[in-house]
Design a protein around this motif. Sequence first.
Motif, PDB file in Angstrom:
ATOM      1  N   GLY A 169     -64.592  46.734  60.467  1.00 56.83           N
ATOM      2  CA  GLY A 169     -62.885  46.661  59.941  1.00 56.83           C
ATOM      3  C   GLY A 169     -62.399  47.341  58.950  1.00 56.83           C
ATOM      4  O   GLY A 169     -63.493  47.755  58.444  1.00 56.83           O
ATOM      5  N   ASP A 170     -61.134  46.379  59.049  1.00 54.15           N
ATOM      6  CA  ASP A 170     -60.358  47.703  58.040  1.00 54.15           C
ATOM      7  C   ASP A 170     -60.781  46.841  56.526  1.00 54.15           C
ATOM      8  O   ASP A 170     -60.621  45.717  56.483  1.00 54.15           O
ATOM      9  CB  ASP A 170     -58.886  47.534  58.315  1.00 54.15           C
ATOM     10  N   PHE A 171     -60.434  47.786  54.909  1.00 58.36           N
ATOM     11  CA  PHE A 171     -60.345  47.058  54.312  1.00 58.36           C
ATOM     12  C   PHE A 171     -59.542  45.529  53.739  1.00 58.36           C
ATOM     13  O   PHE A 171     -60.316  45.022  52.728  1.00 58.36           O
ATOM     14  CB  PHE A 171     -60.476  48.418  52.631  1.00 58.36           C
ATOM     15  N   ILE A 174     -68.717  56.831  56.934  1.00 59.25           N
ATOM     16  CA  ILE A 174     -69.160  56.205  58.212  1.00 59.25           C
ATOM     17  C   ILE A 174     -68.416  55.333  59.058  1.00 59.25           C
ATOM     18  O   ILE A 174     -68.400  56.329  60.503  1.00 59.25           O
ATOM     19  CB  ILE A 174     -69.171  54.166  57.713  1.00 59.25           C
ATOM     20  N   PHE A 175     -66.477  56.084  58.813  1.00 63.11           N
ATOM     21  CA  PHE A 175     -65.787  55.668  60.304  1.00 63.11           C
ATOM     22  C   PHE A 175     -66.116  57.530  61.075  1.00 63.11           C
ATOM     23  O   PHE A 175     -65.933  56.878  62.045  1.00 63.11           O
ATOM     24  CB  PHE A 175     -64.603  55.875  59.274  1.00 63.11           C
ATOM     25  N   LYS A 176     -65.864  58.032  60.406  1.00 67.86           N
ATOM     26  CA  LYS A 176     -66.522  59.445  60.955  1.00 67.86           C
ATOM     27  C   LYS A 176     -67.442  59.759  62.296  1.00 67.86           C
ATOM     28  O   LYS A 176     -67.323  60.979  63.534  1.00 67.86           O
ATOM     29  CB  LYS A 176     -65.898  60.712  60.150  1.00 67.86           C
ATOM     30  N   THR A 177     -68.455  59.190  61.139  1.00 67.76           N
ATOM     31  CA  THR A 177     -69.572  59.357  62.321  1.00 67.76           C
ATOM     32  C   THR A 177     -70.451  58.274  62.844  1.00 67.76           C
ATOM     33  O   THR A 177     -71.941  58.375  63.891  1.00 67.76           O
ATOM     34  CB  THR A 177     -71.166  59.745  61.038  1.00 67.76           C
ATOM     35  N   MET A 178     -69.765  57.392  63.354  1.00 64.55           N
ATOM     36  CA  MET A 178     -69.730  56.280  64.209  1.00 64.55           C
ATOM     37  C   MET A 178     -70.445  56.396  65.178  1.00 64.55           C
ATOM     38  O   MET A 178     -69.552  56.727  66.084  1.00 64.55           O
ATOM     39  CB  MET A 178     -68.810  55.599  64.112  1.00 64.55           C
ATOM     40  N   LYS A 236     -63.099  53.533  68.549  1.00 64.40           N
ATOM     41  CA  LYS A 236     -62.391  53.641  66.827  1.00 64.40           C
ATOM     42  C   LYS A 236     -60.939  52.309  66.731  1.00 64.40           C
ATOM     43  O   LYS A 236     -60.463  52.549  67.359  1.00 64.40           O
ATOM     44  CB  LYS A 236     -62.798  54.787  65.893  1.00 64.40           C
ATOM     45  N   PHE A 237     -61.509  51.890  65.952  1.00 70.05           N
ATOM     46  CA  PHE A 237     -60.355  50.755  65.136  1.00 70.05           C
ATOM     47  C   PHE A 237     -58.651  51.539  64.404  1.00 70.05           C
ATOM     48  O   PHE A 237     -59.746  52.762  63.948  1.00 70.05           O
ATOM     49  CB  PHE A 237     -60.803  49.449  64.305  1.00 70.05           C
ATOM     50  N   ASN A 238     -58.382  51.195  64.560  1.00 65.52           N
ATOM     51  CA  ASN A 238     -56.866  52.335  64.562  1.00 65.52           C
ATOM     52  C   ASN A 238     -56.228  51.130  63.629  1.00 65.52           C
ATOM     53  O   ASN A 238     -55.193  51.242  62.653  1.00 65.52           O
ATOM     54  CB  ASN A 238     -55.802  52.532  65.596  1.00 65.52           C
ATOM     55  N   ASN A 239     -56.372  49.996  63.042  1.00 73.77           N
ATOM     56  CA  ASN A 239     -55.375  49.358  62.323  1.00 73.77           C
ATOM     57  C   ASN A 239     -56.030  48.315  62.044  1.00 73.77           C
ATOM     58  O   ASN A 239     -57.663  47.829  62.604  1.00 73.77           O
ATOM     59  CB  ASN A 239     -54.282  48.470  63.143  1.00 73.77           C
ATOM     60  N   ARG A 277     -61.013  55.132  56.855  1.00 72.26           N
ATOM     61  CA  ARG A 277     -61.057  56.085  58.410  1.00 72.26           C
ATOM     62  C   ARG A 277     -60.941  57.151  57.163  1.00 72.26           C
ATOM     63  O   ARG A 277     -61.330  58.120  58.384  1.00 72.26           O
ATOM     64  CB  ARG A 277     -59.701  55.482  58.501  1.00 72.26           C
ATOM     65  N   GLU A 278     -61.533  57.110  56.188  1.00 68.07           N
ATOM     66  CA  GLU A 278     -61.328  59.047  55.795  1.00 68.07           C
ATOM     67  C   GLU A 278     -62.328  59.289  55.893  1.00 68.07           C
ATOM     68  O   GLU A 278     -62.717  60.456  55.249  1.00 68.07           O
ATOM     69  CB  GLU A 278     -60.421  59.011  55.248  1.00 68.07           C
ATOM     70  N   GLN A 279     -63.280  58.655  55.632  1.00 67.98           N
ATOM     71  CA  GLN A 279     -64.721  58.478  55.263  1.00 67.98           C
ATOM     72  C   GLN A 279     -65.957  58.638  56.205  1.00 67.98           C
ATOM     73  O   GLN A 279     -65.587  58.260  56.983  1.00 67.98           O
ATOM     74  CB  GLN A 279     -65.388  57.306  53.762  1.00 67.98           C
TER      75      GLN A 279
END
Length: 351
Positions: free
Chosen positions: A178-180, A115-119, A126-129, A111-113
Amino acid sequence: MFLAWKEIRYEKVRYGLITCIILLISYLIFILSALAFGLANENTQVIKEWQMQTIILNENSNLNLNQSILTKQDLEKNKLTKQDASIGQVPIVVKKAKRKTVSSQLIAIKREQYIFKTMSLVAGRKFNNKHEVVVDSLFNQYGYQIGDKIKFNGKNDSYKIVGFVKNAKLNIAPLVYGDFSLWKKIRPMAPTAQATAIVSQRKLNYHHKQAKNYSTKQFVLKLPGYVAQNTTFEMMITFLFIISLITIAIFLYIVTMHKLPSYAVLRAQGVSAKMLVKATVLQSFLLSVVGSMLGLVFTLLTLKAMPITVPMYLSSWMMVSVILGMIFVGLVGSLIPVRSILKVDPASAIN
């Protein structure tokens, strides 16, 4: 121009048949071009969305995302910036009761990178968990809705769809973000595994341990089936242009042979051979323009009737290219009967 148009109006059926053949060939070329471009676009859609310039993979993966794993040791000298992002990839099968089963690819992101920010979301958030996912908009066409709980690869854990994102396909398969932790759960691996790949918006020069950087072009050309698919379509389109050239040349040659007595009369009346050749070339030009434009109209109607699941896309430059190609082929084909026109003897009309 007057002579060319006068002949077309007089022989409506004959020239109408030639126009119909040009229409059908151009229609087929437009359809194949739209399919080729649509499939190529879906192969690399997400790469363009990420604005990827470089990708770091395991050097033993043969540039195959499915075969790549990067460890802590591989990446210990790589310092990520705001233009870099780690991804974890694994093929999955998405299932939900009363919904179509979809073969997809899970892309784990942080979420800090970037790809997530420019989705680019088209609906939801966006997903939170780790129990939430964002999916490609194609899932919506299959009946999936925000709030649906889906399962992967037959496992019992379910994950909630919280958003739909556009332009999220890789190698034709729609993506699930999704999350890692989800990636590591679905694809168990060594604790030292950090990611499948590092994608970057900048050009990198990184090679450490078993990690190596590759350009976007190198990666795309190694996508399964990408080169073979594009080459097949290119050959089919090329052969269609050749068929079009031969067809136009044969038709115009036959028509010209039937008109030789009339041309002999015109020559005897003082009409130059140059004017007759010009009329033949102009006829071919007009037929090619009308036929290819009608082919484009039928193609656009076909694209509107096609379901969204069929990957077809026709850009303006592609339309212009096909039309210009058909005109060029028509003009080349019109040169075949020129020799017969130049050999017309005006004396034969007197005899």
